[in-house]
Scaffold this motif. Structure first.
Motif, PDB file in Angstrom:
ATOM      1  N   CYS A   1       0.831  -1.214   0.000  1.00 18.35           N
ATOM      2  CA  CYS A   1       0.000   0.000   0.000  1.00 18.35           C
ATOM      3  C   CYS A   1       0.863   1.260   0.000  1.00 18.35           C
ATOM      4  CB  CYS A   1      -0.918   0.005   1.216  1.00 18.35           C
ATOM      5  SG  CYS A   1      -2.076  -1.379   1.283  1.00 18.35           S
TER       6      CYS A   1
ATOM      7  N   GLN B   1       2.085   2.123  -3.411  1.00 18.24           N
ATOM      8  CA  GLN B   1       1.051   2.716  -4.256  1.00 18.24           C
ATOM      9  C   GLN B   1       0.963   4.222  -4.038  1.00 18.24           C
ATOM     10  OE1 GLN B   1      -2.665   0.671  -3.638  1.00 18.24           O
ATOM     11  NE2 GLN B   1      -1.828  -1.336  -4.208  1.00 18.24           N
ATOM     12  N   LYS B   2       1.203   4.650  -2.809  1.00 23.32           N
ATOM     13  CA  LYS B   2       1.147   6.081  -2.497  1.00 23.32           C
ATOM     14  C   LYS B   2       2.410   6.793  -2.949  1.00 23.32           C
ATOM     15  CE  LYS B   2       0.440   9.352   1.318  1.00 23.32           C
ATOM     16  NZ  LYS B   2      -0.559  10.134   0.568  1.00 23.32           N
TER      17      LYS B   2
END
Length: 392
Positions: free
Chosen positions: A292, A295-296
């Motif tokens: 995650c 992804q940022k």
């Protein structure tokens, strides 16, 4: 006898040997004491040459069996403001439980064992030793058993026969402990992106992502606690444990923190491969958090570093050292420690280890550390008896 052992104990407590600091003055004191007795003494220094372990060989060289008396010279750092006496003085007094004894830094963990051993060796008739007796006093046990590895490697390099048994004098109330848990330390570093705190979307807050990592650690820790094993040994904590011990990050309240570091420790059971827990934890963090995070911000990262590892110890029932110590102290119950000792390393050199020493672990790592007179003098009798049984 009583005055002499107290004199030695007073001397070793008066010489500071706090973990991560130099212990060379204490090493010099012990070396000079043993030189008068004619021991074959070796110092094994660290790479900075500011601390050393001491190994002293007594008795025959290449004979099977024998005994290692093992202890560490370092202590935890004292919080002087919480001591009622000088931590570096041996002060007679009465404990909160009403026992008469002595206060002093390391009196329980474990300078009394060092003093007891030195006194007992002075009393020996070395010419009558039929099997080897080895004294092994190490540095920085309190911060990861740092000195014992090089000491054992040094002994092995001499092509000498390593004694088959070891008594590790950590405080057990002179009970016979045949096992302890292992301990692994690791650091998890979260790398985010700094920025002005008024523009939060332009940065990556490393502390916030570290909190997600901690959540994964806690969930895994709960799972480990459910896998009960060795209930006969570890009656109160018969499972593996994970502990988030330290967290550090950020530089100012108006800056998005770029870095955050998490210190984690986990305790393993006998027979465990510590790397299994490490790899599983790493996999979960990468799958649940790092994916995650990427992804940022693809440049952000979570890094793992294994800092230190001490295996669990479990000496099989029926070993010579166990049998003899049980008879000496008249203890036939099953005991194991939830903490870690150098036995986890010594045992992996093929040595049967027993933890047995004067005092209570409850008094270790405490301000106003205490040892009763009875425990001090009783421990001398135990050490003399086990040397007699194992080396004569």
């Amino acid at each position: 006898m009583k005055q002499e052992i107290l004199s030695i104990l007073s001397d070793v407590i008066a010489i500071p040997s706090v973990a991560l600091q130099s212990n060379l003055k204490l090493v010099e004191y012990i070396e000079n004491y043993l030189l008068k007795l004619g021991g074959d003494i070796h110092l094994i220094h660290n790479y900075k040459n500011d601390k050393a372990s001491l190994v002293c060989f007594l008795g025959p060289r290449d004979v099977e069996g024998g005994l290692i008396l093992s202890g560490h010279m370092d202590t935890v750092p004292p919080d002087v403001s919480k001591w009622n006496t000088d931590p570096f003085g041996l002060v007679e007094g009465v404990s909160p439980e009403g026992e008469v004894g002595y206060f002093g830094l390391g009196v329980c963990d474990m300078k009394t064992f060092l003093a007891q051993t030195l006194f007992c060796v002075r009393e020996l008739d070395q010419k009558k030793l039929k099997r080897p007796l080895v004294l092994m006093f190490t540095y920085d046990e309190e911060v990861g058993c740092m000195g014992v590895r090089s000491a054992l490697s040094f002994i092995k390099s001499l092509s000498r026969t390593i004694p088959s048994s070891a008594m590790i004098g950590e405080p057990t109330g002179l009970k016979v402990f045949t096992a302890h848990k292992g301990h692994t330390q690791l650091t998890i570093s979260v790398r985010g992106k700094a920025g002005h705190s008024s523009r939060v979307d332009e940065g990556v807050n490393a502390i916030e992502w570290a909190c997600r990592v901690i959540s994964v650690i806690n969930d895994y820790g709960i799972e480990l606690r459910e896998k009960v094993k060795f209930q006969d040994l570890f009656k109160d904590y018969p499972f593996r444990t994970l502990n988030v011990a330290q967290i550090q990050g950020g530089s100012a309240v108006n800056i998005i923190p770029e870095d955050c570091e998490i210190k984690v420790g986990y305790r393993t059971l006998p027979g465990d491969n510590p790397d299994t827990i490490y790899q599983e934890l790493k996999h979960r963090v990468e799958e649940e958090v790092l994916s995650c995070l990427h992804q940022k911000h693809p440049a952000a990262d979570i890094l793992f570093k294994l800092e230190n590892e001490v295996m669990a110890m479990h000496t099989p029932e029926g070993s010579e050292i166990e049998k003899n110590l049980r008879e000496v102290v008249n203890d036939y119950d099953i005991h194991a420690a939830p903490y870690t000792t150098e036995g986890g390393i010594i045992s992996h050199f093929g040595v049967d280890c027993i933890i047995c020493g004067s005092g209570s672990i409850k008094n270790a790592h405490q301000s106003n550390e205490f040892m009763s007179k009875e425990d001090i003098f009783k421990g001398i009798d135990v050490i003399k008896a086990i040397i007699e049984r194992m080396c004569f």
